[in-house]
Design a protein around this motif. Structure first.
Motif, PDB file in Angstrom:
ATOM      1  N   ALA A 184      54.200  71.076 100.103  1.00  0.00           N
ATOM      2  CA  ALA A 184      54.176  71.646  98.759  1.00  0.00           C
ATOM      3  C   ALA A 184      54.162  70.559  97.702  1.00  0.00           C
ATOM      4  CB  ALA A 184      55.387  72.552  98.551  1.00  0.00           C
ATOM      5  N   TYR A 185      53.554  70.934  96.576  1.00  0.00           N
ATOM      6  CA  TYR A 185      53.550  70.061  95.404  1.00  0.00           C
ATOM      7  C   TYR A 185      54.034  70.850  94.207  1.00  0.00           C
ATOM      8  CZ  TYR A 185      51.792  67.785  91.190  1.00  0.00           C
ATOM      9  OH  TYR A 185      51.699  67.231  89.941  1.00  0.00           O
ATOM     10  N   ASP A 186      54.938  70.249  93.454  1.00  0.00           N
ATOM     11  CA  ASP A 186      55.390  70.824  92.189  1.00  0.00           C
ATOM     12  C   ASP A 186      55.685  69.671  91.249  1.00  0.00           C
ATOM     13  OD1 ASP A 186      57.192  71.917  90.082  1.00  0.00           O
ATOM     14  OD2 ASP A 186      56.995  73.753  91.255  1.00  0.00           O
TER      15      ASP A 186
ATOM     16  N   SER B 103      65.336  74.212 102.663  1.00  0.00           N
ATOM     17  CA  SER B 103      64.373  74.875 103.541  1.00  0.00           C
ATOM     18  C   SER B 103      63.690  73.910 104.499  1.00  0.00           C
ATOM     19  CB  SER B 103      63.299  75.566 102.693  1.00  0.00           C
ATOM     20  OG  SER B 103      62.587  74.607 101.926  1.00  0.00           O
ATOM     21  N   GLY B 104      63.855  72.604 104.243  1.00  0.00           N
ATOM     22  CA  GLY B 104      63.168  71.622 105.068  1.00  0.00           C
ATOM     23  C   GLY B 104      61.709  71.456 104.689  1.00  0.00           C
ATOM     24  N   LEU B 105      61.326  72.050 103.588  1.00  0.00           N
ATOM     25  CA  LEU B 105      59.947  71.986 103.109  1.00  0.00           C
ATOM     26  C   LEU B 105      59.588  70.549 102.724  1.00  0.00           C
ATOM     27  CD1 LEU B 105      57.668  74.065 102.450  1.00  0.00           C
ATOM     28  CD2 LEU B 105      58.506  74.044 100.105  1.00  0.00           C
ATOM     29  N   ALA B 106      58.395  70.120 103.096  1.00  0.00           N
ATOM     30  CA  ALA B 106      57.955  68.758 102.778  1.00  0.00           C
ATOM     31  C   ALA B 106      57.299  68.744 101.407  1.00  0.00           C
ATOM     32  CB  ALA B 106      56.978  68.264 103.840  1.00  0.00           C
ATOM     33  N   LEU B 107      57.866  67.953 100.495  1.00  0.00           N
ATOM     34  CA  LEU B 107      57.292  67.790  99.163  1.00  0.00           C
ATOM     35  C   LEU B 107      56.372  66.579  99.158  1.00  0.00           C
ATOM     36  CD1 LEU B 107      60.404  68.477  96.921  1.00  0.00           C
ATOM     37  CD2 LEU B 107      58.297  69.795  96.907  1.00  0.00           C
ATOM     38  N   VAL B 108      55.154  66.765  98.668  1.00  0.00           N
ATOM     39  CA  VAL B 108      54.165  65.690  98.687  1.00  0.00           C
ATOM     40  C   VAL B 108      53.465  65.630  97.335  1.00  0.00           C
ATOM     41  CG1 VAL B 108      53.786  65.942 101.168  1.00  0.00           C
ATOM     42  CG2 VAL B 108      52.348  67.226  99.565  1.00  0.00           C
ATOM     43  N   GLU B 109      52.655  64.607  97.152  1.00  0.00           N
ATOM     44  CA  GLU B 109      51.806  64.533  95.965  1.00  0.00           C
ATOM     45  C   GLU B 109      50.613  65.469  96.149  1.00  0.00           C
ATOM     46  OE1 GLU B 109      52.642  63.126  93.314  1.00  0.00           O
ATOM     47  OE2 GLU B 109      54.308  61.870  93.995  1.00  0.00           O
ATOM     48  N   ILE B 110      50.005  65.873  95.067  1.00  0.00           N
ATOM     49  CA  ILE B 110      48.949  66.872  95.144  1.00  0.00           C
ATOM     50  C   ILE B 110      47.746  66.381  95.947  1.00  0.00           C
ATOM     51  CG2 ILE B 110      47.779  66.232  92.984  1.00  0.00           C
ATOM     52  CD1 ILE B 110      47.515  69.321  92.503  1.00  0.00           C
ATOM     53  N   ASP B 111      47.439  65.094  95.893  1.00  0.00           N
ATOM     54  CA  ASP B 111      46.303  64.574  96.656  1.00  0.00           C
ATOM     55  C   ASP B 111      46.543  64.676  98.163  1.00  0.00           C
ATOM     56  OD1 ASP B 111      44.675  64.080  94.528  1.00  0.00           O
ATOM     57  OD2 ASP B 111      45.054  61.919  94.438  1.00  0.00           O
ATOM     58  N   GLN B 112      47.822  64.634  98.569  1.00  0.00           N
ATOM     59  CA  GLN B 112      48.131  64.800  99.986  1.00  0.00           C
ATOM     60  C   GLN B 112      47.872  66.229 100.435  1.00  0.00           C
ATOM     61  OE1 GLN B 112      52.103  62.582  99.269  1.00  0.00           O
ATOM     62  NE2 GLN B 112      51.774  62.378 101.466  1.00  0.00           N
ATOM     63  N   ILE B 113      48.091  67.183  99.541  1.00  0.00           N
ATOM     64  CA  ILE B 113      47.745  68.564  99.862  1.00  0.00           C
ATOM     65  C   ILE B 113      46.243  68.691 100.050  1.00  0.00           C
ATOM     66  CG2 ILE B 113      47.535  70.874  98.842  1.00  0.00           C
ATOM     67  CD1 ILE B 113      50.381  70.672  97.928  1.00  0.00           C
ATOM     68  N   PHE B 114      45.488  68.122  99.133  1.00  0.00           N
ATOM     69  CA  PHE B 114      44.030  68.184  99.252  1.00  0.00           C
ATOM     70  C   PHE B 114      43.563  67.551 100.563  1.00  0.00           C
ATOM     71  CE2 PHE B 114      43.956  67.880  94.345  1.00  0.00           C
ATOM     72  CZ  PHE B 114      44.182  69.233  94.238  1.00  0.00           C
ATOM     73  N   ASP B 115      44.210  66.497 100.976  1.00  0.00           N
ATOM     74  CA  ASP B 115      43.790  65.741 102.149  1.00  0.00           C
ATOM     75  C   ASP B 115      44.206  66.412 103.460  1.00  0.00           C
ATOM     76  OD1 ASP B 115      42.793  63.262 103.487  1.00  0.00           O
ATOM     77  OD2 ASP B 115      44.912  63.070 104.033  1.00  0.00           O
ATOM     78  N   GLN B 116      45.368  67.083 103.465  1.00  0.00           N
ATOM     79  CA  GLN B 116      45.950  67.537 104.740  1.00  0.00           C
ATOM     80  C   GLN B 116      45.851  69.037 104.999  1.00  0.00           C
ATOM     81  OE1 GLN B 116      50.019  66.101 105.094  1.00  0.00           O
ATOM     82  NE2 GLN B 116      49.492  64.164 104.089  1.00  0.00           N
ATOM     83  N   ALA B 117      45.743  69.852 103.964  1.00  0.00           N
ATOM     84  CA  ALA B 117      45.921  71.292 104.130  1.00  0.00           C
ATOM     85  C   ALA B 117      44.684  71.985 104.701  1.00  0.00           C
ATOM     86  CB  ALA B 117      46.309  71.922 102.804  1.00  0.00           C
ATOM     87  N   ASP B 118      44.939  72.940 105.605  1.00  0.00           N
ATOM     88  CA  ASP B 118      43.886  73.824 106.109  1.00  0.00           C
ATOM     89  C   ASP B 118      43.715  75.030 105.182  1.00  0.00           C
ATOM     90  OD1 ASP B 118      43.465  72.439 108.735  1.00  0.00           O
ATOM     91  OD2 ASP B 118      45.579  73.005 108.975  1.00  0.00           O
ATOM     92  N   PHE B 119      44.825  75.441 104.580  1.00  0.00           N
ATOM     93  CA  PHE B 119      44.835  76.518 103.592  1.00  0.00           C
ATOM     94  C   PHE B 119      45.572  75.998 102.362  1.00  0.00           C
ATOM     95  CE2 PHE B 119      44.391  78.632 107.622  1.00  0.00           C
ATOM     96  CZ  PHE B 119      43.626  79.764 107.381  1.00  0.00           C
ATOM     97  N   ILE B 120      45.090  76.342 101.172  1.00  0.00           N
ATOM     98  CA  ILE B 120      45.758  75.944  99.930  1.00  0.00           C
ATOM     99  C   ILE B 120      45.938  77.186  99.073  1.00  0.00           C
ATOM    100  CG2 ILE B 120      45.609  74.593  97.796  1.00  0.00           C
ATOM    101  CD1 ILE B 120      43.944  72.526  99.317  1.00  0.00           C
ATOM    102  N   THR B 121      47.165  77.412  98.616  1.00  0.00           N
ATOM    103  CA  THR B 121      47.452  78.546  97.735  1.00  0.00           C
ATOM    104  C   THR B 121      48.101  78.036  96.451  1.00  0.00           C
ATOM    105  OG1 THR B 121      48.635  80.666  97.553  1.00  0.00           O
ATOM    106  CG2 THR B 121      49.672  78.968  98.904  1.00  0.00           C
TER     107      THR B 121
END
Length: 336
Positions: free
Chosen positions: A100-102, A113-131
């Protein structure tokens, strides 16, 4: 009153200028909107709407609609407000890896929750689904566009159940046509109602007409919340969920009524004995008064200073706005 999480369709500044209190009641629709996002996620992964349409046309095309599993896939959540957090929690439960990015949460923060917080570019690079679950602002308009899509995995799938305009629809159309984006699911569009979008011509695009908060339970919850907020405001001097006024807990005004009365009388007196243009208001708080909501008390002071000069057009909601518009600087010091 506004029922919902994003408030970009409410002109809060105009309401404040006219002394109108704006309250938000976002909690009642959180679960419903998160569940709708999950429903869209499953439908997108398994081509459910498209398969149903072929059955309605009396066709049995099982091999045409091979989908993908969600378990083990990476979901990127942009925005960890009420709805984004709920979506993340539910998707963790079905076996997805959620990142997640916020912009308002430090990536070093530890979430229970153990949720991994990342930078937004990491979401673009790693995610199969983005919401996406952010309000529509100048910073988030076209957040997903040709440039950011180019950073994503080939075959990424995108969801928008937040606000139309966060994903650039023209750029998404081209990305789906090219195969870069495998599919997308929208509950919102840049304009509504929208039945003319070119996206609706694409087989791997699915959409609903802004049904995110449309359940019996959500409508009941937000109705109850609205009634409770308004009645508490009128009967108990309580302000909850206000967008343009400080929050006031039950009994706080009554508990510190002596300070409220003193502040109003002092400010009214000072306004009547001072000559010339008001330029600066300096308020010094010390002792027990610092235990109350001083933003509220400051509004009392500023209103009481301005009413003798400007008349009844000034109230607690717009007092600070009026002072700022007239170039009056309001300063506070607090000493416990």
């Amino acid at each position: 009153m506004w029922c919902g999480v994003p408030v970009d369709n409410v002109d809060v500044n105009a309401a404040t200028e006219h002394g109108v209190l704006v309250m938000n009641s976002p909690g009642g629709s959180t679960t419903t909107t998160a569940e709708h996002t999950i429903a869209m996620l499953f439908a997108l992964a398994r081509n459910i709407p498209q398969a149903y349409e072929t059955l309605k046309d009396h066709q049995w095309e099982k091999s045409k609609f091979k989908g993908v599993e969600l378990a083990g896939k990476t979901l990127g959540v942009i925005g960890l407000g009420r709805i984004g957090s709920e979506v993340a929690r539910k998707c963790q439960a079905i076996g997805m890896k959620v990142i997640a990015y916020d912009p308002y949460i430090n990536t070093d923060a530890h979430l229970s929750s153990g949720l991994a917080l990342v930078e937004i570019d990491q979401i673009f690079d790693q995610a199969d689904f983005i919401t996406v679950h952010v309000p529509l602002t100048e910073a988030t308009r076209s957040l997903i566009n040709q440039t950011t899509i180019s950073k994503m995995k080939d075959g990424v799938r995108l969801l928008n159940c937040a606000r139309g305009g966060i994903i650039n629809e023209k750029d998404l159309y081209e990305a789906i046509k090219s195969g870069k984006v495998a599919g997308a699911a929208f509950d919102v569009f840049e304009t509504k109602p929208n039945i003319q979008s070119p996206l609706l011509e694409l087989d791997n695009f699915i959409a609903t007409p802004h049904l995110g908060a449309s359940t019996v339970e959500a409508q009941r919850k937000v109705s109850e919340d609205i009634c409770r907020q308004v009645s508490d405001y009128l009967l108990k001097n309580t302000v909850r969920g206000a967008l343009n006024f400080p929050q006031i807990e039950v009994g706080q005004v009554e508990r510190y009524q002596h300070f409220v009365d003193l502040a109003a009388r002092l400010a009214t007196f000072i306004s009547q004995i001072c000559d010339g243009r008001m330029q600066t208001v300096s308020i010094h708080y010390s002792g027990e008064v610092c235990d109350m909501n001083l933003n509220y008390l400051t509004s009392i002071v500023v209103r009481s200073l301005l009413v003798p000069v400007l008349g009844e057009g000034v109230n607690l909601i717009n007092a600070m706005h009026v002072a700022n518009r007239r170039g009056i600087k309001v300063q506070e010091t607090r000493i416990r």
